[in-house]
Design a protein around this motif. Structure first.
Motif, PDB file in Angstrom:
ATOM      1  N   PHE A   1       0.838  -1.104  -0.180  1.00  0.00           N
ATOM      2  CA  PHE A   1      -0.005   0.166  -0.050  1.00  0.00           C
ATOM      3  C   PHE A   1       1.084   1.128   0.086  1.00  0.00           C
ATOM      4  CE2 PHE A   1      -2.755  -3.338   1.660  1.00  0.00           C
ATOM      5  CZ  PHE A   1      -3.982  -3.067   1.173  1.00  0.00           C
ATOM      6  N   TRP A   2       0.413   2.124  -0.868  1.00  0.00           N
ATOM      7  CA  TRP A   2       1.525   3.324  -0.999  1.00  0.00           C
ATOM      8  C   TRP A   2       0.506   4.654  -1.447  1.00  0.00           C
ATOM      9  CZ3 TRP A   2       1.800   5.649  -6.005  1.00  0.00           C
ATOM     10  CH2 TRP A   2       1.434   4.907  -6.926  1.00  0.00           C
ATOM     11  N   VAL A   3       1.004   5.759  -1.197  1.00  0.00           N
ATOM     12  CA  VAL A   3       0.285   6.853  -1.189  1.00  0.00           C
ATOM     13  C   VAL A   3       0.673   8.143  -2.319  1.00  0.00           C
ATOM     14  CG1 VAL A   3      -0.727   9.018  -0.288  1.00  0.00           C
ATOM     15  CG2 VAL A   3      -0.571   6.944   1.197  1.00  0.00           C
ATOM     16  N   SER A   4       0.066   8.263  -3.236  1.00  0.00           N
ATOM     17  CA  SER A   4       0.595   9.150  -4.656  1.00  0.00           C
ATOM     18  C   SER A   4       0.538  10.709  -3.625  1.00  0.00           C
ATOM     19  CB  SER A   4      -0.680   9.347  -5.489  1.00  0.00           C
ATOM     20  OG  SER A   4      -1.876   9.703  -5.250  1.00  0.00           O
TER      21      SER A   4
ATOM     22  N   SER B   1      -2.428  12.340  -2.484  1.00  0.00           N
ATOM     23  CA  SER B   1      -3.078  11.581  -1.197  1.00  0.00           C
ATOM     24  C   SER B   1      -4.150  10.564  -1.733  1.00  0.00           C
ATOM     25  CB  SER B   1      -3.792  12.761  -0.428  1.00  0.00           C
ATOM     26  OG  SER B   1      -2.724  13.626  -0.076  1.00  0.00           O
ATOM     27  N   GLN B   2      -3.848   9.911  -2.671  1.00  0.00           N
ATOM     28  CA  GLN B   2      -4.724   8.622  -3.122  1.00  0.00           C
ATOM     29  C   GLN B   2      -3.978   7.373  -2.575  1.00  0.00           C
ATOM     30  OE1 GLN B   2      -8.013   8.381  -4.599  1.00  0.00           O
ATOM     31  NE2 GLN B   2      -7.563   6.275  -3.974  1.00  0.00           N
ATOM     32  N   THR B   3      -4.438   6.230  -1.879  1.00  0.00           N
ATOM     33  CA  THR B   3      -4.004   5.485  -1.736  1.00  0.00           C
ATOM     34  C   THR B   3      -4.244   4.232  -2.674  1.00  0.00           C
ATOM     35  OG1 THR B   3      -4.378   5.720   0.727  1.00  0.00           O
ATOM     36  CG2 THR B   3      -3.757   3.475   0.053  1.00  0.00           C
ATOM     37  N   TYR B   4      -2.985   3.686  -3.175  1.00  0.00           N
ATOM     38  CA  TYR B   4      -2.912   2.701  -4.104  1.00  0.00           C
ATOM     39  C   TYR B   4      -2.588   1.165  -3.274  1.00  0.00           C
ATOM     40  CZ  TYR B   4      -3.740   6.139  -7.831  1.00  0.00           C
ATOM     41  OH  TYR B   4      -4.155   6.862  -8.701  1.00  0.00           O
ATOM     42  N   LEU B   5      -2.881   0.128  -4.064  1.00  0.00           N
ATOM     43  CA  LEU B   5      -2.344  -1.166  -3.953  1.00  0.00           C
ATOM     44  C   LEU B   5      -1.830  -1.855  -5.012  1.00  0.00           C
ATOM     45  CD1 LEU B   5      -2.600  -4.046  -2.370  1.00  0.00           C
ATOM     46  CD2 LEU B   5      -4.640  -4.511  -3.157  1.00  0.00           C
TER      47      LEU B   5
ATOM     48  N   ARG C   1      -6.562   1.346  -7.177  1.00  0.00           N
ATOM     49  CA  ARG C   1      -6.886   2.299  -6.122  1.00  0.00           C
ATOM     50  C   ARG C   1      -7.306   1.380  -4.978  1.00  0.00           C
ATOM     51  NH1 ARG C   1      -9.983   7.581  -8.197  1.00  0.00           N
ATOM     52  NH2 ARG C   1      -7.956   8.490  -9.412  1.00  0.00           N
ATOM     53  N   ALA C   2      -6.780   1.735  -3.636  1.00  0.00           N
ATOM     54  CA  ALA C   2      -7.217   0.838  -2.666  1.00  0.00           C
ATOM     55  C   ALA C   2      -8.629   1.302  -2.022  1.00  0.00           C
ATOM     56  CB  ALA C   2      -6.250   1.032  -1.455  1.00  0.00           C
TER      57      ALA C   2
ATOM     58  N   SER D   1      -1.349  -4.487   8.145  1.00  0.00           N
ATOM     59  CA  SER D   1      -2.102  -5.156   6.968  1.00  0.00           C
ATOM     60  C   SER D   1      -2.413  -6.646   7.314  1.00  0.00           C
ATOM     61  CB  SER D   1      -1.359  -4.787   5.745  1.00  0.00           C
ATOM     62  OG  SER D   1      -1.726  -5.438   4.732  1.00  0.00           O
TER      63      SER D   1
END
Length: 737
Positions: free
Chosen positions: A261-264, A267-271, A293-294, A328
């Protein structure tokens, strides 16, 4: 003209670059008898799937025809006939036919498209007819490509050349796409696309003025694609590579899914989901599957199952799931186990960070580190103090040392901060004394706090050695983890014997966390740990020195049970691996050997061998073949620590096929959810920085190609080499995400 492309340059560019003359003159061809020319669109462009894994190298020889003529005119001496520099030579020919030809001396020319050599008698008529007849380039097309009327003075200064380049932007309308041959345009387009997904650039890069100026100067007659056109090309490339990856994933015996999980920047969280496995050639594969997108409302299990289905895989192909954080793992592990039967593991890098953090939370250490951060912050913000510090560093020849501010999420930066502070202690204290007003708000470290930081460093450096070990290629598997963890516990335990009270508390906290998080104190957890089983299946650590003799014996029994379950599940009874048992071997060689095998076994079972009276029953007579393999593997000599376990199993799979089958599953588990060099890095990598700014519309496709393109290409090349030469050494690399 010298060949500017490297040895591995693709065939498409090699066909368009003249080979080196080696000092000799080109042999002319008859005008009347022209050889069959190469097609304008070569097979490398026509066949899309092979071309999708071709990388191109742009060399000096890849200049436009006019530039090549200028370079040719200036080669061979330091100046032209009139004494001017060759770089300032101006070609006064006005016919655009010369964009398709290279002059070879005074009597011959060569077609840049098909490499046909023609006679030249101060007339371009024959050259024009050749373009029309062989390549379909008509007079009407050539007439549209009038040369820009540029005087000789325009080329005599670099400033004018740059000015002319700036005028030839896509907006100026001076680009003429038709004069750039179609094969060459295809190559440039592919290179632009590859640059985007290899270096993680946004598609909008082609609209940037600087990039347009650069490409306009290198290839004035090429029209840059729009972001929409690049998006279509990107999707096509993505679909082709995905088809290759689907076929490759179906060959996997067991897949370990890694989730991150990381953040762009928005501020959008991605998986991001990656697949780890060991293929048939014992290569460690790490392939990116999808980045999405998570969404909070969707469970992790449903997302992973949907990703598998998209690649034509079932849930049974998953061996376990590796999480990038304990949070997680704790949140998703029960659901993954209950719904899909998947076990969950946590990234070793993140778990180790939490263990060290527990040690650094000791009050005295926290206070010292807080004051140290204040000192570093003062020198980062005060310019006068920084100048004074730099002048003192110059006096003691330590100008290369710089103060480092630690990052809470990366404990390695805490080591770097303490090391630089201790190395520059004298200079720092001197500056603080010389600037009492500016340093009024800065608290200096007391003597006992300097001593505390100095005593803390050996403990932290010991743990850092373990991370260096796990970053090596042969130690990427989780099989290297447990020997490392036990080594840390033992090493820092010895350091605690001679340490002060505060450092003993720090070490005690770290050791307690290590035991608790990896279950070192509970025998049952140790025996069930995939990391422990993987260590046993690693020929370097199979002695399991960190376990007690009783635990080793219990582990051997459990592995025997696992071998029986795996082999009985995948092979019919009596036909496992095609290895005959000892009873069938004893059945031959006498008259009774002509009877059916089962009758012979019955008769041998009913009658006791005369040697059994003296020696007892032969234990191997009743031992299954898979258990014999395990016993033989256990007594096999240990490998050197530098040995790659996958290379060892590649060479010994035929000796222990049942154990190798189990090893292929457990050795596929990585120690970290990310690449080791990224997981243990002191700062964010270029990948993490650049992916954070990508547009969400094309983010998945760009990251997918970035992660998989090179590895799948190497697998394809390795397969081709083995096809041509069955005895060639296979590719033994690994892929990184």
């Amino acid at each position: 003209m010298a060949d500017g492309h490297p040895q591995g340059a693709p065939q498409l560019l090699q066909k368009r670059l003249k080979p080196e003359d080696n000092g000799g003159e080109a042999q002319p061809k008859e005008e009347a008898t022209e050889e069959p020319s190469l097609p304008l669109l070569p097979p490398a462009v026509q066949e899309e799937i092979p071309m999708v894994f071709t990388t191109y190298s742009v060399a000096a020889a890849n200049l436009g025809p006019a530039s090549r003529r200028k370079r040719e005119k200036g080669s061979g001496g330091g100046s032209g006939q009139d004494g001017t520099s060759p770089a300032l030579y101006v070609d006064r020919r006005k016919s655009k036919v010369w964009n398709y030809y290279t002059k070879l001396g005074d009597a011959y020319v060569e077609c840049n498209i098909c490499k046909k050599q023609l006679s030249f008698h101060n007339s371009t008529t024959t050259m024009r007819e050749h373009l029309v007849r062989k390549h379909g380039i008509r007079d009407t097309l050539l007439s549209q490509l009038k040369d820009d009327q540029v005087s000789e003075s325009d080329y005599t200064t670099p400033e004018n050349a740059v000015k002319r380049c700036r005028q030839m932007t896509p907006e100026s309308g001076l680009y003429h796409a038709a004069s750039c041959s179609e094969p060459r345009s295809e190559v440039i387009l592919e290179l632009v696309l590859e640059m985007i997904f290899r270096d993680l650039h946004p598609l909008s890069m082609v609209k940037d003025k600087g990039f347009g100026l650069l490409l306009g100067y290198l290839e004035p007659n090429f029209t840059l694609p729009t972001p929409i056109q690049l998006s279509g090309m990107l999707w096509h490339r993505y679909n082709v590579v995905k088809q290759h990856l689907e076929r490759y994933l179906r060959t996997a015996q067991a897949i370990v899914l890694c989730v991150e999980f990381w953040v762009s920047q928005l501020s959008q969280t991605y998986l991001s989901v990656t697949a780890n496995f060991i293929d048939g050639e014992w290569r460690r594969a790490r392939c990116g599957m999808e980045t999405q997108r998570a969404e909070a409302e969707d469970g992790l299990g449903e997302k992973l199952y949907a990703v598998l289905a998209d690649f034509g895989l079932s849930g049974k192909s998953v061996f376990c799931v590796m999480h990038d954080s304990p949070q997680s793992a704790a949140a998703s592990a029960p659901q993954l186990k209950a719904a899909y039967g998947w076990s969950s593991l946590c990234c070793a890098a993140r778990t180790l960070h939490l263990c060290i953090q527990a040690g650094l939370e000791v009050q005295q250490v926290e206070e010292a580190l807080s004051i140290a951060r204040g000192i570093v912050r003062y020198f980062q913000q005060d310019a006068k103090a920084t100048c004074s510090l730099n002048s003192k560093l110059e006096a003691i020849n330590k100008t290369k040392l710089k103060l480092v501010m630690d990052v809470g999420s990366r404990w390695i930066t805490t080591i770097e901060m303490c090391e630089t502070l201790l190395d520059l202690k004298w200079a720092i204290m001197s500056v603080l004394e010389e600037h009492p007003k500016g340093a009024a708000g800065v608290q200096n470290l007391a003597d006992h706090q300097w001593k505390l930081l100095q005593d803390l460093l050996p403990v932290m450096r010991t743990i850092k050695i373990a991370t260096s070990f796990l970053r090596e290629e042969q130690n990427a598997s989780v099989s290297s983890l447990m020997p490392c963890v036990h080594g840390i516990v033992a090493a820092i335990g010895q350091q605690a014997e001679e340490a002060g009270a505060v450092i003993k508390t720090v070490i005690g906290n770290i050791r307690a966390e290590l035991r608790q998080r990896w279950g070192l104190a509970e025998d049952e957890k140790v025996l069930e740990s995939p990391a422990v089983i993987a260590s046993f299946l690693d020929p370097r650590f199979k002695e399991m020195r960190f376990l007690s003799p009783s635990l080793r014996s219990e582990l051997h029994q459990r592995v025997k049970t696992m071998l029986s379950q795996v082999c009985n599940h995948q092979s019919p009874p009596g036909t496992q691996f095609g290895v005959p048992n000892s009873d069938s071997k004893a059945a031959g060689g006498d008259a009774g050997g002509q009877l059916p095998a089962h009758k012979d076994r019955c008769s041998s079972a009913s009658s006791q061998s005369i040697y059994d009276i003296l020696l007892g029953k032969d234990p191997t007579e009743s031992m299954p073949e898979i258990h014999q393999q395990l016993e033989n593997y256990i007594v096999e000599p240990l490998c050197k620590r530098s040995t790659n376990p996958l290379h060892w199993w590649k060479n010994n799979e035929h000796r222990f096929p049942a154990v190798a089958q189990l090893s292929r599953q457990y050795l596929a588990i990585p120690a970290t959810a990310l690449l080791p060099e990224q997981a243990f890095a002191a700062g964010q990598s270029a990948l993490e920085h650049r992916r954070a700014v990508l547009a969400p519309e094309n983010l998945d496709q760009i990251l997918f190609l970035h992660h998989n393109f090179d590895f799948l290409e190497s697998v394809r090349n390795s397969s081709e080499i083995r096809t041509r030469n069955p005895h060639a050494e296979p590719f033994r690399g690994s892929a990184g995400v």
